[in-house]
Design a protein around this motif. Structure first.
Motif, PDB file in Angstrom:
ATOM      1  N   THR A  60       0.813  -1.151  -0.059  1.00 11.43           N
ATOM      2  CA  THR A  60      -0.136   0.265   0.300  1.00 11.43           C
ATOM      3  C   THR A  60       0.969   1.346   0.668  1.00 11.43           C
ATOM      4  OG1 THR A  60      -2.097  -1.264   1.075  1.00 11.43           O
ATOM      5  CG2 THR A  60      -1.619   1.525   1.016  1.00 11.43           C
ATOM      6  N   ILE A  61       1.411   1.402   0.576  1.00 11.33           N
ATOM      7  CA  ILE A  61       2.731   2.703   0.932  1.00 11.33           C
ATOM      8  C   ILE A  61       3.223   2.902  -0.794  1.00 11.33           C
ATOM      9  CG2 ILE A  61       4.877   3.356   1.676  1.00 11.33           C
ATOM     10  CD1 ILE A  61       4.102   2.666   4.499  1.00 11.33           C
ATOM     11  N   THR A  62       3.312   1.582  -0.683  1.00 10.44           N
ATOM     12  CA  THR A  62       4.490   1.526  -2.457  1.00 10.44           C
ATOM     13  C   THR A  62       3.103   1.868  -3.538  1.00 10.44           C
ATOM     14  OG1 THR A  62       5.992  -0.151  -2.134  1.00 10.44           O
ATOM     15  CG2 THR A  62       5.261  -0.165  -4.683  1.00 10.44           C
ATOM     16  N   ARG A  63       2.378   1.849  -3.694  1.00 13.46           N
ATOM     17  CA  ARG A  63       1.154   1.739  -4.209  1.00 13.46           C
ATOM     18  C   ARG A  63       1.078   3.709  -4.310  1.00 13.46           C
ATOM     19  NH1 ARG A  63       2.022  -1.727  -8.566  1.00 13.46           N
ATOM     20  NH2 ARG A  63       1.922  -3.414  -7.758  1.00 13.46           N
ATOM     21  N   ALA A  64       1.124   3.930  -3.479  1.00 13.51           N
ATOM     22  CA  ALA A  64       0.099   5.055  -2.762  1.00 13.51           C
ATOM     23  C   ALA A  64       1.724   6.335  -3.181  1.00 13.51           C
ATOM     24  CB  ALA A  64       0.281   5.852  -0.965  1.00 13.51           C
ATOM     25  N   TYR A  65       3.066   5.587  -2.866  1.00  9.94           N
ATOM     26  CA  TYR A  65       4.639   6.507  -3.663  1.00  9.94           C
ATOM     27  C   TYR A  65       3.720   6.531  -5.219  1.00  9.94           C
ATOM     28  CZ  TYR A  65       5.648   8.476   0.999  1.00  9.94           C
ATOM     29  OH  TYR A  65       5.531   9.476   2.336  1.00  9.94           O
ATOM     30  N   VAL A  66       3.514   5.601  -5.885  1.00 16.20           N
ATOM     31  CA  VAL A  66       3.735   5.191  -7.240  1.00 16.20           C
ATOM     32  C   VAL A  66       2.531   6.400  -7.493  1.00 16.20           C
ATOM     33  CG1 VAL A  66       2.955   4.482  -8.757  1.00 16.20           C
ATOM     34  CG2 VAL A  66       4.861   3.251  -7.196  1.00 16.20           C
ATOM     35  N   ALA A  67       1.452   6.796  -7.281  1.00 14.58           N
ATOM     36  CA  ALA A  67       0.552   7.474  -7.830  1.00 14.58           C
ATOM     37  C   ALA A  67       1.276   8.921  -7.083  1.00 14.58           C
ATOM     38  CB  ALA A  67      -0.566   7.285  -6.646  1.00 14.58           C
ATOM     39  N   GLY A  68       1.666   9.026  -6.332  1.00 15.17           N
ATOM     40  CA  GLY A  68       2.434  10.410  -5.860  1.00 15.17           C
ATOM     41  C   GLY A  68       3.195  11.108  -6.943  1.00 15.17           C
ATOM     42  N   VAL A  69       4.123   9.798  -6.855  1.00 11.95           N
ATOM     43  CA  VAL A  69       5.271  10.464  -8.773  1.00 11.95           C
ATOM     44  C   VAL A  69       4.769  10.476  -9.158  1.00 11.95           C
ATOM     45  CG1 VAL A  69       6.882   9.797  -9.346  1.00 11.95           C
ATOM     46  CG2 VAL A  69       6.957   9.344  -7.149  1.00 11.95           C
ATOM     47  N   ARG A  70       3.489   9.872  -9.841  1.00 14.93           N
ATOM     48  CA  ARG A  70       2.663  10.196 -10.896  1.00 14.93           C
ATOM     49  C   ARG A  70       2.362  11.347 -10.822  1.00 14.93           C
ATOM     50  NH1 ARG A  70       0.324   4.375 -12.443  1.00 14.93           N
ATOM     51  NH2 ARG A  70       2.277   3.657 -13.793  1.00 14.93           N
ATOM     52  N   LEU A  71       1.790  11.865  -9.705  1.00 13.03           N
ATOM     53  CA  LEU A  71       0.813  13.200  -9.633  1.00 13.03           C
ATOM     54  C   LEU A  71       2.128  14.537 -10.201  1.00 13.03           C
ATOM     55  CD1 LEU A  71      -1.098  12.396  -6.817  1.00 13.03           C
ATOM     56  CD2 LEU A  71      -2.087  13.220  -9.176  1.00 13.03           C
ATOM     57  N   TYR A  72       3.222  13.898  -9.190  1.00 11.95           N
ATOM     58  CA  TYR A  72       4.086  15.131  -9.728  1.00 11.95           C
ATOM     59  C   TYR A  72       4.864  15.683 -10.557  1.00 11.95           C
ATOM     60  CZ  TYR A  72       8.925  16.772  -9.032  1.00 11.95           C
ATOM     61  OH  TYR A  72      10.016  17.861  -9.646  1.00 11.95           O
ATOM     62  N   LEU A  73       4.764  14.064 -11.380  1.00 12.87           N
ATOM     63  CA  LEU A  73       5.439  13.887 -12.513  1.00 12.87           C
ATOM     64  C   LEU A  73       4.450  14.798 -13.748  1.00 12.87           C
ATOM     65  CD1 LEU A  73       6.747  11.140 -13.060  1.00 12.87           C
ATOM     66  CD2 LEU A  73       8.454  13.234 -13.034  1.00 12.87           C
ATOM     67  N   ALA A  74       3.440  14.767 -13.593  1.00 12.80           N
ATOM     68  CA  ALA A  74       2.576  15.231 -14.555  1.00 12.80           C
ATOM     69  C   ALA A  74       2.401  16.896 -14.449  1.00 12.80           C
ATOM     70  CB  ALA A  74       1.011  14.828 -14.197  1.00 12.80           C
ATOM     71  N   GLU A  75       2.207  17.172 -12.745  1.00 16.52           N
ATOM     72  CA  GLU A  75       2.838  18.565 -12.955  1.00 16.52           C
ATOM     73  C   GLU A  75       3.511  19.661 -12.653  1.00 16.52           C
ATOM     74  OE1 GLU A  75       1.718  19.010  -8.926  1.00 16.52           O
ATOM     75  OE2 GLU A  75      -0.092  18.237  -8.705  1.00 16.52           O
TER      76      GLU A  75
END
Length: 126
Positions: A60-75
């Motif tokens: 879950t922590i890994t999946r949360a951070y993958v989502a967070g990194v994707r959000l960051y990269l999109a911004e």
């Protein structure tokens, strides 16, 4: 990390995020959603770590951070990898407590959350 040659002591929170940023930015040949768990488990085992109910890989922590990194990269605007990683580490998504915006501590650090992905209980991942 991919070659399992990174010293164990260098496998820090920051290194996890840098590896994720690298995989999402520069390795289209790696299906991060499918492969990240196996990549991290293999690395952990290569340095003597154990992936069990109490330590090692945490889904879950890994999946949360993958989502967070994707959000960051999109911004962020296009930049070289070093600039992207440094920006990520300075962003809210790079903070160690970022997943706790979405998960209660009890839920996030539970055995079911370590073993498999559990949905956030405080707010949707975004």
């Amino acid at each position: 990390m991919l070659a399992c040659t990174l010293p164990r002591d260098d496998w820090t929170h920051e290194a996890h995020l840098a590896a994720c940023c690298y995989l999402l930015s520069a390795r289209p040949d790696v299906d991060v959603d499918t492969e990240i768990g196996g990549i991290i488990r293999r690395f952990n085992e290569s340095v003597g770590g154990i992936n069990d109910d109490h330590g090692g890989y945490h889904e879950t922590i890994t999946r949360a951070y993958v989502a967070g990194v994707r959000l960051y990269l999109a911004e962020v605007p296009e930049a070289d990898l070093l600039a992207r990683v440094n920006g990520l580490l300075a962003s809210p998504m790079g903070r160690r407590d970022w997943p706790l915006r979405f998960y209660s501590r009890e839920r996030l650090f539970s055995v079911p959350a370590r073993r498999g992905f559990v949905e956030p209980d405080l707010a949707p991942l975004r």
